[in-house]
Design a protein around this motif. Structure first.
Motif, PDB file in Angstrom:
ATOM      1  N   PHE A  33      -2.213   9.167  -0.140  1.00  0.00           N
ATOM      2  CA  PHE A  33      -3.044   9.281  -1.342  1.00  0.00           C
ATOM      3  C   PHE A  33      -3.185  10.770  -1.622  1.00  0.00           C
ATOM      4  O   PHE A  33      -3.708  11.510  -0.794  1.00  0.00           O
ATOM      5  CB  PHE A  33      -4.416   8.648  -1.075  1.00  0.00           C
ATOM      6  N   GLY A  68       3.592   7.196  -2.297  1.00  0.00           N
ATOM      7  CA  GLY A  68       2.287   7.805  -2.487  1.00  0.00           C
ATOM      8  C   GLY A  68       1.585   7.297  -3.733  1.00  0.00           C
ATOM      9  O   GLY A  68       2.155   6.551  -4.536  1.00  0.00           O
ATOM     10  N   ALA A  92       0.826  -1.209   0.000  1.00  0.00           N
ATOM     11  CA  ALA A  92       0.000   0.000   0.000  1.00  0.00           C
ATOM     12  C   ALA A  92       0.857   1.256   0.000  1.00  0.00           C
ATOM     13  O   ALA A  92       1.915   1.295   0.638  1.00  0.00           O
ATOM     14  CB  ALA A  92      -0.919   0.012   1.214  1.00  0.00           C
ATOM     15  N   PRO A  93       0.429   2.310  -0.690  1.00  0.00           N
ATOM     16  CA  PRO A  93       1.136   3.583  -0.597  1.00  0.00           C
ATOM     17  C   PRO A  93       0.923   4.201   0.775  1.00  0.00           C
ATOM     18  O   PRO A  93      -0.089   3.957   1.435  1.00  0.00           O
ATOM     19  CB  PRO A  93       0.474   4.436  -1.689  1.00  0.00           C
ATOM     20  N   CYS A 136      -4.193   3.150   1.919  1.00  0.00           N
ATOM     21  CA  CYS A 136      -3.230   4.181   2.301  1.00  0.00           C
ATOM     22  C   CYS A 136      -3.486   4.609   3.747  1.00  0.00           C
ATOM     23  O   CYS A 136      -4.588   4.447   4.278  1.00  0.00           O
ATOM     24  CB  CYS A 136      -3.318   5.381   1.363  1.00  0.00           C
ATOM     25  N   GLN A 137      -2.487   5.166   4.375  1.00  0.00           N
ATOM     26  CA  GLN A 137      -2.616   5.572   5.776  1.00  0.00           C
ATOM     27  C   GLN A 137      -2.784   7.082   5.954  1.00  0.00           C
ATOM     28  O   GLN A 137      -3.142   7.534   7.039  1.00  0.00           O
ATOM     29  CB  GLN A 137      -1.385   5.098   6.555  1.00  0.00           C
ATOM     30  N   ALA A 167      -5.550   1.848  -3.392  1.00  0.00           N
ATOM     31  CA  ALA A 167      -4.856   2.944  -2.719  1.00  0.00           C
ATOM     32  C   ALA A 167      -5.774   3.673  -1.745  1.00  0.00           C
ATOM     33  O   ALA A 167      -5.389   3.969  -0.608  1.00  0.00           O
ATOM     34  CB  ALA A 167      -4.292   3.920  -3.749  1.00  0.00           C
ATOM     35  N   TYR A 194       1.711   8.961   9.858  1.00  0.00           N
ATOM     36  CA  TYR A 194       1.935   7.529   9.617  1.00  0.00           C
ATOM     37  C   TYR A 194       2.375   6.830  10.900  1.00  0.00           C
ATOM     38  O   TYR A 194       1.967   5.689  11.169  1.00  0.00           O
ATOM     39  CB  TYR A 194       2.987   7.365   8.527  1.00  0.00           C
TER      40      TYR A 194
END
Length: 223
Positions: free
Chosen positions: A16, A61, A12-13, A84-85, A80, A198
Motif C-alpha cells: 500500500f 500495489g 489483495a495488493p 496488504c502485507q 487494501a 512479504y
C-alpha cells in the motif's frame, strides 16, 4: 499457528503506497500534481511483480488515485489497507501534517504482524517501510515515525545512497537525467525490501470499518 492461518487474500495488493496528495495551486491550469508519485508506483509495481512472480491479474500495489482523494474512505481503499502485507509511507512535511495520511498509517499499524514460520528478519525490519520522499529532519518527525527504521538502500555505488538521503525520491525525479540512475537503483532496492518483507512477515487482515476510530495524528497504537 497453522500454515493456513498465514494465507494472504489472493485479491489483495502486496503493498500500500501512502502519500500526501498535492493539489493544484490557485489559478494554476489543471494537471496531475501527483505524477511523480504515480511514476514511483508503476516502477515499484513492475519490480515487485518480477521479484515475487505474481500471476496475471494480481495487484502488486495500491495507491489512492481519486481526484479528490483523502476525503472518502472507499471500499477499495479499506480493502487494501486491511489486507496488504507491506505499508510504504512516502515521508514528507506534507505527509506528517496530513490527518488522512495519519489514518492510513494507523489502519495498518493496528494490524498484528508476526514472522512467518522459519523466517528471520534483520533488527528493526517490519512490514512498515518509511521512504524518504522529500527531506524531513529526523528530529522533527513524530516518535511514531522516527522510531521506525527508514528505508536506506545498500550495496550501491558510493554516491547513490547519500544522494537519496539528501534529495529524497521526489528530488531524484526532479533532477532529470542527473537523478535518473540514482532513482532507478533506489527503487530496485526498495522493491527488494518489499519482497523481503512479504516473505518474512505476515500481517493479519483487519479492514477498518469506522473512520472515526482511526487516529488523525501520528501516534503509536496504545499511546
Amino acid at each position: 499457528m497453522t500454515e493456513d492461518e498465514f494465507r494472504v487474500d489472493p485479491g489483495a495488493p502486496v503493498f500500500f503506497l501512502s502519500y500526501a496528495r498535492s493539489r493544484n495551486r490557485v489559478a494554476a491550469p489543471p494537471r496531475d500534481t501527483n505524477q511523480k508519485v504515480f511514476q514511483l508506483f508503476v516502477d515499484l509495481s513492475d519490480h515487485v511483480v518480477e521479484l515475487l512472480g505474481l500471476p496475471p491479474g494480481r495487484q502488486a500495489g495500491f495507491m489512492d488515485r481519486m481526484l479528490d482523494g483523502g476525503q472518502v474512505w472507499t471500499d477499495d481503499l479499506a480493502f487494501a489497507a486491511g489486507h496488504c502485507q507491506v505499508f510504504i509511507p512516502l515521508i514528507s512535511p506534507q505527509y506528517l501534517n496530513s490527518p488522512w495520511c495519519a489514518r492510513e498509517w494507523d489502519a495498518f499499524a493496528r494490524r498484528r504482524f508476526t514472522l512467518r514460520p522459519g523466517a528471520t528478519a534483520s533488527p528493526g525490519e517490519t512490514p512498515i517501510i518509511p521512504v524518504n520522499w522529500s527531506v524531513v529532519e529526523r528530529r522533527s518527525m513524530p516518535p511514531a515515525v522516527s522510531q521506525r527504521q527508514m528505508f536506506s538502500p545498500t550495496r550501491l555505488p558510493s554516491d547513490i545512497a547519500p544522494q537519496y538521503q539528501e534529495e529524497g525520491i521526489y528530488g531524484l525525479l526532479s533532477l532529470g537525467k542527473n537523478g535518473r540512475d540514482a532513482y532507478d537503483a533506489v527503487v530496485w532496492r526498495l522493491a527488494q525490501r518489499v519482497a523481503r518483507a512479504y516473505h518474512t512477515h505476515w500481517v493479519r487482515a483487519e479492514v477498518p470499518t469506522d473512520l472515526g476510530r482511526l487516529r488523525t495524528t501520528f501516534e503509536e497504537v496504545g499511546a
